[in-house]
Design an enzyme around this catalytic site. Structure first.
Site, PDB file in Angstrom:
ATOM      1  N   ARG A 319      22.889 -40.069  14.868  1.00  0.00           N
ATOM      2  CA  ARG A 319      21.694 -40.260  14.195  1.00  0.00           C
ATOM      3  C   ARG A 319      21.949 -41.483  13.770  1.00  0.00           C
ATOM      4  NH1 ARG A 319      16.729 -38.267  16.408  1.00  0.00           N
ATOM      5  NH2 ARG A 319      17.457 -37.156  17.411  1.00  0.00           N
ATOM      6  N   GLU A 728       9.613 -35.415  11.778  1.00  0.00           N
ATOM      7  CA  GLU A 728      10.634 -36.286  11.039  1.00  0.00           C
ATOM      8  C   GLU A 728      10.133 -37.808  11.345  1.00  0.00           C
ATOM      9  OE1 GLU A 728      14.984 -34.697  12.432  1.00  0.00           O
ATOM     10  OE2 GLU A 728      13.777 -34.696  13.906  1.00  0.00           O
TER      11      GLU A 728
END
Length: 790
Positions: A319, A728
Site C-alpha cells: 500500500r 483512514e
C-alpha cells in the site's frame, strides 16, 4: 431493482445522529472485554515472563520455582501446546519462542488465582539466556542485508531516462518514524469452556475470524469448536487486527488445560513493549521536474522496519508503494520496496496501513524541491494534481480526478488563503523571533483491501413479530461508529425508525469467515451486506403488504415504520402489524446476506491492476507559529474539505475526520519512539513505554480554529447509499501541518532554500531546522518563489 447507491425518500442514512453507544461510553457504563471477567467464577489471571534481551537463545527454562509461589496454578510453555505453536498466519511467530527476538518477548505465561500471584510467579521463573547479536535500526539492517518477505517494485515508463533528461533533478533521503497505537483499552482476552468442551473467547480484536482460526490451530481444533466474540473495543487503529490472536490463544490454552476461565489483560507498559507499531521507513528518492514545475520522473527505494516477523508488513509495504504518488501525476516512476528484519516488536497495521508513509515521500519531494524551482509549494502541488483521464503508476484510472482540483479551489476560498498569506507576511516582518506559515496538501487514498479476497462481508438480520430489528454483521466496533452506520443502513433499507434497530455483538458463530474491520472498508463491506439482507426481508414483506393493499409488490413503499403504496396515502400498515401478519402467513422474517466488492483486480507479483473500488479525496490548509528560540510551535488554524461521498452519518464522519487529522498530527510532529541503541545491558529496550515518556496529542495540540467541511454533491456509485470511507484518509490531511512547519522554519532564513525536516517534526527537530535556516547565506538561495496562481 435499485442500484447500491440509490437512496429512498426520507432515508435514515445521511441524518446526523449520535454514536450508538455514546451515552454508555461517556457515563462509564459501556462494557469492554476485561469488564466481562467479573461475570465468571474461578477466573485465572495470566502474566508474561518477558526476556531482558533484544536477541537471545533460551538455553534453559525452569518453572518449578513459580509453582511454589502461593496462588500460582500453572505455567504455560511450548510443551503445553497441543496444536501449532504459532500465533501468526505466516508461521514465523512462535507463541512460546525458543529464540528471543525483541526486548520484552514473552517466553512463557504464568496463571495465578490473582494478577498479583501471577506477577510474582513470573518473577520466580528461571530462564537461562544466551545473548546473540541484534539489529535495531533500519540503517543497521540495511547495512547487514537483513530483509524478509517480498521486495516489490511499482514501475511505469523509464524513470532512469526521464531523470537523465529532466531540466531539474533533485535527490534526498528521509527516515520516517513509527507510531504507538496507544488505544485506551489495552489488549485483552478472556476464554472459557462450556459443558461440551467448546471454547468461547471474548477478545478485543478487529479480526474475530482470524482470532478464531489462530486459537483453533494452537489448540489443535477446528474452527467450529471455537467461538470468538468482540463486544466493543476501546480503540484499535489497526493494532488489534493481527496482534490479539496470540493473547487470545494463551488465554484459550490456559482455559483448556485448567478447565477454568482465564483472563489476559496487558497493562500499559506490557502493551507498549510487546505489541507492534506503525512501520518506520527509510526512503531514498530522486525526482526530475521540467521548467514549468511539472514532475516528470521519480525513482525511490522504500525500506520499512518490519521488526522480528512479517505480520502484515508485506501488504503495508504494497500500500505504501501504491500511495507514493498521493494526488500527483508522475509520467515515469520506479519505486522499489523492501522489508527490514530487526530485533524489535513485529510492526503491524496502523491507520492508513502504509499509505501515510508512502504519501509523505512525495510531499517531502514537493516541500524540498519547490524553493529550488522558484515556486511556492502550494502552486507546485496544484500544478501536479491528477487530471481526468490519467492513471496511477500501477495502472488504475483515477476516477473523478476533477474532484481534486474542485476541492483544492473550494478549500482555498473557504480558508481565505490569499488574505491570510498577506497577514502572515506582515506578521513575519514584524516578529524577528517568531514565524508563521501555512501549507496546503491534498489526499488521494485508495479504498479496499489490497488482498482482493478480503473484500467481502456477511450479515444476519432478524425482524421480530413486534417489528423490532436485530442486526448481526461481521464488522467490529472500536469507537469509529460502524454500528451506528449499520443501524442507519438497516433502518433505511427496511423503512423503520432508527430506534427500532439494535446491533448485536460481533460473533463468529453468527456471521462466519469475516474480514478484518480495517482498510477503511467496514462501512462499505458490512453496509452492503446489511442492505442486501434487509432487502431480502423487505421484498418478502412487500408481497404480504401488496395483497393487503391490492397493489403490485413493486409499488409498496416502506417509510418510517409505515407501509403504503405509490399514489395514495389514505391507507397504510404499521410495520409491526405487517411483521406479525407475515409470521402468521409463515413468511420468513430473518435472512443472511452477503456483499462482495465488484470490479477489483490485483496482480501482486507485477504490482499492477485495479486494487481499489474508488479513491477518497481531500485537502487541508494548516497554519502554524514557530518560536525561533525553542522550536516550540502552535497550530493556529486548520481548514479541511474532505470527500466522503454521500455521508451515511455526518456527525460520525466529521468526528472521524477530526480524530484522524489529530492522530496524523501526532505521528508527524509529536510521537517519537526511542529504543536503547547502546551496546549496554538494556540494548533493545523501548525507552518510551508510558504516557510520561511518549508524547500524545491532547487538547493543547488541537488547532485553535478547526473547520471541517464535507465535500458536497459527491455521490459514489456502486457503494452503499453513495457513501465513501472515512476511517483512514483524513489522517493524511495532517501532512499540511508538517509542511507548514517546514515553511515556518525556512522563514527564519533568506528564502529560496530547501529546508530539511525530520519525521516526526518534534520541537527539537524544528529548532535545528530553524538554526540551519538562520545559518544559511542568501547566495545559497534559489530565485524567489513565484506568486501562487489559483
Amino acid at each position: 431493482m435499485t442500484s447500491l447507491a440509490d437512496r429512498p425518500a426520507d432515508p435514515v442514512v445521511g441524518v446526523a445522529v449520535p454514536h450508538e453507544s455514546a451515552g454508555l461510553r461517556v457515563t462509564g457504563t459501556a462494557l469492554y472485554t476485561d469488564d466481562l471477567t467479573v461475570r465468571s467464577r474461578g477466573v485465572l489471571h495470566a502474566w508474561p515472563v518477558q526476556a531482558p534481551h533484544a536477541h537471545a537463545r533460551v538455553a534453559g527454562l525452569r518453572t518449578t520455582p513459580a509453582l511454589e509461589v502461593p496462588g500460582v496454578v500453572r505455567v504455560l510453555t511450548a510443551d503445553d501446546v497441543p496444536g501449532v505453536n504459532d500465533a501468526g498466519t505466516k508461521h514465523d511467530e512462535p507463541l512460546f519462542p525458543r529464540e528471543v527476538m525483541y526486548y520484552g518477548h514473552a517466553v512463557c505465561w504464568v496463571l495465578g488465582e490473582t494478577q498479583e500471584a501471577a506477577r510474582r510467579g513470573a518473577e520466580a521463573v528461571e530462564v537461562d539466556y544466551e545473548p546473540l547479536p541484534s539489529l535495531l535500526t533500519l540503517t543497521e539492517a540495511i547495512e547487514a542485508g537483513s530483509f524478509q518477505g517480498m521486495q516489490p517494485t511499482v514501475r511505469r515508463g523509464d524513470a532512469g531516462a526521464a531523470l537523465a533528461t529532466a531540466e531539474h533533478r533533485f535527490s534526498g533521503e528521509l527516515e520516517i518514524g513509527g507510531q504507538e497505537h496507544f488505544y485506551l483499552e489495552t489488549h485483552a482476552s478472556t476464554a472459557q469452556l462450556d459443558e461440551a468442551g467448546q471454547v468461547f473467547v471474548q477478545s478485543s480484536t478487529q479480526h474475530p475470524t482470524e482470532t478464531q482460526e489462530i486459537v483453533a490451530h494452537v489448540l489443535g481444533l477446528h474452527s467450529h469448536e471455537v467461538t470468538v466474540q468482540c463486544l466493543r473495543m476501546g480503540g484499535g487503529f489497526g493494532g488489534k487486527e493481527m496482534q490479539p490472536h496470540g493473547f487470545a490463544a494463551v488465554a484459550a490454552l490456559g482455559a483448556v488445560l485448567t478447565g477454568r476461565p482465564v483472563r489476559l489483560r496487558l497493562n500499559r507498559t506490557q502493551d507498549i513493549t510487546m505489541t507492534g507499531k506503525r512501520h518506520p521507513f527509510h526512503v531514498r528518492w530522486e525526482a526530475g521536474f521540467d521548467d514549468a514545475g511539472l514532475l516528470r520522473a521519480l525513482r525511490a527505494t522504500l525500506t520499512s522496519d518490519g521488526g522480528w516477523s512479517l505480520d502484515l508488513s508485506e501488504p503495508v509495504l504494497a500500500r505504501a508503494l501504491c500511495h507514493v504518488d498521493n494526488a500527483y501525476w508522475i509520467p515515469d516512476v520506479e519505486v522499489h520496496g523492501r522489508i527490514a528484519r530487526t530485533h524489535k516488536t513485529s510492526q503491524t497495521a496502523f491507520r492508513g496501513f502504509g499509505g501515510p508513509q508512502g504519501m509523505l515521500v512525495l510531499e517531502e519531494v514537493m516541500g524540498r524541491c519547490a524553493p529550488r524551482l522558484g515556486l511556492d509549494p502550494t502552486e507546485l502541488r496544484r500544478r501536479n494534481l491528477y487530471a481526468p483521464g490519467q492513471s496511477t503508476p500501477y495502472g488504475q484510472p483515477v476516477r473523478h480526478a476533477e474532484r481534486l482540483r474542485t476541492i483544492w479551489t473550494q478549500l482555498l476560498d473557504r480558508a481565505e488563503v490569499e488574505r491570510r498569506r498577506e497577514e502572515i507576511a506582515v506578521f513575519n516582518a514584524t516578529h524577528p523571533d517568531t514565524r508563521r506559515a501555512l501549507a496546503v496538501t491534498p489526499v488521494k487514498f485508495g479504498i479496499s483491501f489490497n488482498f482482493t479476497a478480503f473484500n467481502q462481508a456477511g450479515a444476519l438480520v432478524h425482524v421480530y413479530r413486534d417489528g423490532s430489528v436485530l442486526i448481526n454483521h461481521g464488522g467490529t466496533e472500536m469507537g469509529q461508529g460502524l454500528h451506528t452506520k449499520m443501524r442507519q443502513v438497516a433502518a433505511t433499507a427496511l423503512g423503520v425508525p432508527l430506534a427500532s434497530v439494535r446491533v448485536a455483538p460481533t460473533r463468529t458463530d453468527k456471521v462466519p469467515n469475516t474480514s478484518a474491520t480495517a482498510a477503511s472498508s467496514g462501512s462499505d463491506l458490512n453496509g452492503g451486506a446489511v442492505r442486501n439482507t434487509c432487502e431480502q426481508i423487505r421484498d418478502r414483506l412487500a408481497e404480504v403488504a401488496a395483497r393487503q393493499l391490492n397493489i403490485h409488490p413493486d409499488d409498496v413503499r416502506f417509510t418510517d415504520g409505515r407501509i403504503t403504496g405509490i399514489g395514495f396515502t389514505d391507507r397504510d400498515i404499521a410495520f409491526a402489524d405487517l411483521a406479525r401478519d407475515a409470521w402468521f402467513q409463515r413468511v420468513s422474517l430473518w435472512a443472511a446476506g452477503y456483499y462482495r466488492t465488484e470490479g477489483l483486480h490485483w496482480d501482486s507479483s507485477r504490482m499492477q491492476g485495479e486494487p481499489f473500488k474508488y479513491f477518497s479525496y481531500g485537502a487541508a490548509v494548516s497554519e502554524v507559529e514557530v518560536d525561533g528560540f525553542t522550536g516550540a510551535y502552535r497550530l493556529l488554524r486548520t481548514d479541511i474539505v474532505h470527500d466522503v461521498g454521500d455521508s451515511l452519518s455526518p456527525l460520525v464522519d466529521t468526528g472521524q475526520i477530526e480524530g484522524g487529522f489529530v492522530q496524523g498530527t501526532g505521528w508527524l510532529t509529536l510521537e517519537e519512539l526511542r529504543w536503547d541503541e547502546s551496546d549496554g545491558p538494556h540494548r533493545g529496550r523501548l525507552a518510551t513505554q508510558s504516557a510520561s515518556t511518549y508524547k500524545l496529542p491532547s487538547f493543547s495540540e488541537m488547532p485553535e480554529e478547526f473547520n471541517v467541511h464535507l465535500f458536497e454533491e459527491a455521490t459514489e456509485s456502486g457503494v452503499v447509499y453513495g457513501s465513501k470511507a472515512v476511517g483512514e484518509p483524513p489522517l493524511m490531511l495532517a501532512l499540511s501541518v508538517r509542511e507548514a512547519l517546514r515553511e515556518a522554519a525556512a522563514a527564519f532564513g533568506p528564502g529560496g532554500r530547501s529546508t530539511a525536516l525530520a519525521s516526526p517534526a518534534t520541537p527539537e527537530t524544528v529548532f535545528w531546522a530553524v538554526q540551519e535556516a538562520r545559518r544559511a547565506h542568501p547566495a545559497d538561495a534559489a530565485p524567489a518563489p513565484a506568486t501562487p496562481a489559483r
